[in-house]
Design a protein around this motif. Structure first.
Motif, PDB file in Angstrom:
ATOM      1  N   GLY A  77     -11.337  -1.936  -3.169  1.00 56.45           N
ATOM      2  CA  GLY A  77     -10.946  -3.204  -3.064  1.00 56.45           C
ATOM      3  C   GLY A  77     -10.520  -3.809  -1.642  1.00 56.45           C
ATOM      4  O   GLY A  77      -9.991  -4.923  -1.496  1.00 56.45           O
ATOM      5  N   THR A  78     -10.951  -3.146  -0.579  1.00 56.80           N
ATOM      6  CA  THR A  78     -10.658  -3.632   0.749  1.00 56.80           C
ATOM      7  C   THR A  78     -11.794  -4.512   1.518  1.00 56.80           C
ATOM      8  O   THR A  78     -12.696  -4.454   0.910  1.00 56.80           O
ATOM      9  CB  THR A  78     -10.291  -2.504   1.834  1.00 56.80           C
ATOM     10  OG1 THR A  78     -11.485  -1.561   1.825  1.00 56.80           O
ATOM     11  CG2 THR A  78      -9.328  -1.600   1.125  1.00 56.80           C
ATOM     12  N   ALA A  79     -11.329  -5.262   2.361  1.00 56.50           N
ATOM     13  CA  ALA A  79     -12.105  -5.863   3.195  1.00 56.50           C
ATOM     14  C   ALA A  79     -13.277  -5.316   3.851  1.00 56.50           C
ATOM     15  O   ALA A  79     -14.425  -5.618   3.862  1.00 56.50           O
ATOM     16  CB  ALA A  79     -11.526  -6.981   4.060  1.00 56.50           C
ATOM     17  N   ASP A 118      -9.674  -1.025   8.878  1.00 59.19           N
ATOM     18  CA  ASP A 118      -9.113  -2.079   9.823  1.00 59.19           C
ATOM     19  C   ASP A 118      -9.070  -1.342  11.298  1.00 59.19           C
ATOM     20  O   ASP A 118      -8.653  -0.390  11.383  1.00 59.19           O
ATOM     21  CB  ASP A 118      -7.870  -2.788   9.468  1.00 59.19           C
ATOM     22  CG  ASP A 118      -8.060  -3.477   8.267  1.00 59.19           C
ATOM     23  OD1 ASP A 118      -9.463  -3.587   7.431  1.00 59.19           O
ATOM     24  OD2 ASP A 118      -7.483  -4.381   7.768  1.00 59.19           O
ATOM     25  N   ASP A 177       0.924  -1.132  -0.005  1.00 54.60           N
ATOM     26  CA  ASP A 177      -0.051  -0.151   0.152  1.00 54.60           C
ATOM     27  C   ASP A 177       0.913   1.209   0.214  1.00 54.60           C
ATOM     28  O   ASP A 177       1.970   1.065   0.412  1.00 54.60           O
ATOM     29  CB  ASP A 177      -0.799   0.027   1.088  1.00 54.60           C
ATOM     30  CG  ASP A 177      -2.101   0.669   1.215  1.00 54.60           C
ATOM     31  OD1 ASP A 177      -2.206   1.664   0.357  1.00 54.60           O
ATOM     32  OD2 ASP A 177      -3.101   0.633   1.981  1.00 54.60           O
ATOM     33  N   LYS A 227     -12.713   2.451   0.850  1.00 52.76           N
ATOM     34  CA  LYS A 227     -11.516   2.036   0.273  1.00 52.76           C
ATOM     35  C   LYS A 227     -11.483   1.219  -0.861  1.00 52.76           C
ATOM     36  O   LYS A 227     -11.903  -0.140  -0.223  1.00 52.76           O
ATOM     37  CB  LYS A 227     -10.152   2.147   1.270  1.00 52.76           C
ATOM     38  CG  LYS A 227      -8.791   2.039   0.625  1.00 52.76           C
ATOM     39  CD  LYS A 227      -7.857   1.940   1.642  1.00 52.76           C
ATOM     40  CE  LYS A 227      -6.539   1.493   1.308  1.00 52.76           C
ATOM     41  NZ  LYS A 227      -5.490   1.398   2.183  1.00 52.76           N
ATOM     42  N   TYR A 255      -0.336   3.024   4.766  1.00 51.60           N
ATOM     43  CA  TYR A 255      -1.310   2.296   5.732  1.00 51.60           C
ATOM     44  C   TYR A 255      -0.459   1.851   7.080  1.00 51.60           C
ATOM     45  O   TYR A 255      -0.424   0.981   7.408  1.00 51.60           O
ATOM     46  CB  TYR A 255      -1.637   0.945   4.883  1.00 51.60           C
ATOM     47  CG  TYR A 255      -2.684   0.405   5.474  1.00 51.60           C
ATOM     48  CD1 TYR A 255      -3.944   1.014   5.340  1.00 51.60           C
ATOM     49  CD2 TYR A 255      -2.880  -0.964   5.719  1.00 51.60           C
ATOM     50  CE1 TYR A 255      -5.021   0.488   5.739  1.00 51.60           C
ATOM     51  CE2 TYR A 255      -3.829  -1.495   6.226  1.00 51.60           C
ATOM     52  CZ  TYR A 255      -5.247  -0.872   6.354  1.00 51.60           C
ATOM     53  OH  TYR A 255      -6.446  -1.621   6.731  1.00 51.60           O
ATOM     54  N   GLY A 292      -1.052  -5.436   4.893  1.00 50.56           N
ATOM     55  CA  GLY A 292      -2.199  -5.290   5.651  1.00 50.56           C
ATOM     56  C   GLY A 292      -3.291  -6.261   5.348  1.00 50.56           C
ATOM     57  O   GLY A 292      -4.308  -5.772   5.105  1.00 50.56           O
ATOM     58  N   MET A 293      -2.898  -7.068   4.410  1.00 49.21           N
ATOM     59  CA  MET A 293      -3.871  -7.712   3.397  1.00 49.21           C
ATOM     60  C   MET A 293      -4.534  -8.821   4.357  1.00 49.21           C
ATOM     61  O   MET A 293      -4.246  -9.781   4.639  1.00 49.21           O
ATOM     62  CB  MET A 293      -3.276  -8.304   2.288  1.00 49.21           C
ATOM     63  CG  MET A 293      -4.091  -8.977   1.415  1.00 49.21           C
ATOM     64  SD  MET A 293      -3.526  -9.448  -0.143  1.00 49.21           S
ATOM     65  CE  MET A 293      -4.626 -10.208  -1.090  1.00 49.21           C
ATOM     66  N   THR A 294      -6.026  -8.772   4.329  1.00 52.21           N
ATOM     67  CA  THR A 294      -6.613  -9.685   5.195  1.00 52.21           C
ATOM     68  C   THR A 294      -6.782 -11.012   4.432  1.00 52.21           C
ATOM     69  O   THR A 294      -7.394 -11.039   3.326  1.00 52.21           O
ATOM     70  CB  THR A 294      -7.913  -9.068   5.507  1.00 52.21           C
ATOM     71  OG1 THR A 294      -7.952  -7.809   6.214  1.00 52.21           O
ATOM     72  CG2 THR A 294      -8.700 -10.031   6.605  1.00 52.21           C
ATOM     73  N   PHE A 335      -3.106  -0.297  -2.420  1.00 48.33           N
ATOM     74  CA  PHE A 335      -3.716  -1.548  -2.240  1.00 48.33           C
ATOM     75  C   PHE A 335      -4.442  -2.119  -3.061  1.00 48.33           C
ATOM     76  O   PHE A 335      -4.089  -3.402  -3.544  1.00 48.33           O
ATOM     77  CB  PHE A 335      -4.480  -1.430  -0.827  1.00 48.33           C
ATOM     78  CG  PHE A 335      -5.101  -2.943  -0.533  1.00 48.33           C
ATOM     79  CD1 PHE A 335      -4.373  -3.801   0.096  1.00 48.33           C
ATOM     80  CD2 PHE A 335      -6.491  -3.005  -0.633  1.00 48.33           C
ATOM     81  CE1 PHE A 335      -4.653  -5.096   0.458  1.00 48.33           C
ATOM     82  CE2 PHE A 335      -6.743  -4.253  -0.492  1.00 48.33           C
ATOM     83  CZ  PHE A 335      -6.006  -5.424   0.002  1.00 48.33           C
ATOM     84  N   TYR A 346      -3.814 -10.950   9.070  1.00 50.89           N
ATOM     85  CA  TYR A 346      -3.209 -10.557   7.706  1.00 50.89           C
ATOM     86  C   TYR A 346      -2.400 -11.614   7.483  1.00 50.89           C
ATOM     87  O   TYR A 346      -1.874 -12.323   8.175  1.00 50.89           O
ATOM     88  CB  TYR A 346      -2.305  -9.203   8.041  1.00 50.89           C
ATOM     89  CG  TYR A 346      -3.232  -7.917   8.463  1.00 50.89           C
ATOM     90  CD1 TYR A 346      -4.474  -7.482   7.709  1.00 50.89           C
ATOM     91  CD2 TYR A 346      -2.655  -6.845   9.431  1.00 50.89           C
ATOM     92  CE1 TYR A 346      -5.147  -6.421   8.149  1.00 50.89           C
ATOM     93  CE2 TYR A 346      -2.930  -5.549   9.527  1.00 50.89           C
ATOM     94  CZ  TYR A 346      -4.258  -5.537   8.847  1.00 50.89           C
ATOM     95  OH  TYR A 346      -4.821  -4.358   9.040  1.00 50.89           O
TER      96      TYR A 346
HETATM   97  N1  GLN Z   1      -7.102  -5.226   5.344  1.00 50.15           N
HETATM   98  C1  GLN Z   1      -7.807  -4.658   4.346  1.00 50.15           C
HETATM   99  C2  GLN Z   1      -7.937  -5.796   3.140  1.00 50.15           C
HETATM  100  O1  GLN Z   1      -7.040  -6.645   3.297  1.00 50.15           O
HETATM  101  C3  GLN Z   1      -7.344  -3.260   3.876  1.00 50.15           C
HETATM  102  C4  GLN Z   1      -5.782  -3.366   3.407  1.00 50.15           C
HETATM  103  C5  GLN Z   1      -5.373  -1.962   3.046  1.00 50.15           C
HETATM  104  O2  GLN Z   1      -5.807  -1.049   2.989  1.00 50.15           O
HETATM  105  N2  GLN Z   1      -3.984  -1.997   2.929  1.00 50.15           N
HETATM  106  O3  GLN Z   1      -8.667  -5.718   2.522  1.00 50.15           O
END
Ligand code: GLN
Length: 231
Positions: free
Chosen positions: A122-124, A164, A15, A120, A18, A74-76, A56, A190
């Motif tokens: 594409g985020t979880a 998050d 990212d 945001k 972040y 920080g990718m879930t 991201f 993550y």
């Molecule tokens: N954890 C969130 C996701 O994986 C956001 C990750 C981010 O914004 N860098 O979608």
């Protein structure tokens, strides 16, 4: 190492901003829990990384297209992403929360009707918000990075954003004038990701290295450096 076996360099997408997971520090060096962990693992496992702050969604898209070797951002780890990506062992706990302006009276989703919410791409967190959007009747606007999403709430263009928990807590601690008003949803962890069927060796090295840096205290030192004793 035999001289012919030069250390392999992997292209890693991340990212842009972040914190505390990835950000440029005052010396304009790229740092954060993700970056420091991956570098420590690379050192332990004798490989090199070239960190590319793509944003991201762009990082995830590049990985899917096979243009980079891995993503740490920080990718879930989610069931949907597991269809496309191969994740290393989980390394940090997270969950999705909603944040509003410090002066806001909004306490929950039921107060979002006809209001605008910042997400945001594409985020979880965006996936979660979209899954409850019809039920609570809110509108959405999307941003490519977290800070622009926060600013949309700070300025009052949107009434809330979804982010998050550890990232929002860190931003609030570092003077972003928002507050968290919901308990974490879709709790998960993550993970470092590669494309399925490619770079399996890199995942194997990541997992062994992660075990090593947890056993020798490096992992704990990195987390404490950014989050303090709370971690
Ligand atoms: N954890 C969130 C996701 O994986 C956001 C990750 C981010 O914004 N860098 O979608």
């Amino acid at each position: 190492l035999h001289p012919a076996q030069a250390q392999k360099t992997y292209q890693i997408g991340t990212d842009v901003t972040y914190p505390p997971f990835e950000f440029a520090n005052e010396q304009n060096q790229y740092v954060g829990i993700d970056i420091d962990i991956l570098k420590a693992i690379a050192k332990d496992q004798h490989f090199r990384v070239n960190i590319k702050p793509l944003g991201f969604n762009a990082a995830v898209q590049s990985l899917e297209a096979g243009q980079i070797d891995g993503v740490i951002a920080g990718m879930t780890i989610t069931p949907e992403r597991k269809q496309k990506f191969h994740f290393g062992d989980p390394y940090f706990k997270t969950g999705v929360i909603m944040a509003v302006s410090q002066k806001s009276k909004i306490k929950g989703f039921s107060q979002l009707r006809h209001q605008r919410v910042a997400l945001k791409t594409g985020t979880a967190a965006a996936t979660y918000a979209n899954s409850i959007k019809a039920k609570y009747g809110f509108k959405t606007v999307t941003f490519d990075d977290s800070n622009n999403m926060y600013q949309d709430v700070v300025t009052g263009n949107s009434v809330a954003c979804f982010e998050d928990q550890p990232v929002m807590q860190y931003a609030i601690k570092h003077k972003t004038p928002l507050k968290i008003v919901t308990a974490p949803a879709n709790k998960g962890q993550y993970g470092f990701a590669v494309q399925k069927g490619r770079n399996a060796d890199l995942i194997a090295k990541f997992n062994v290295g992660l075990k090593h840096i947890k056993a020798n205290g490096t992992y704990q030192k990195i987390v404490a450096k950014y989050l303090g004793a709370q971690a």
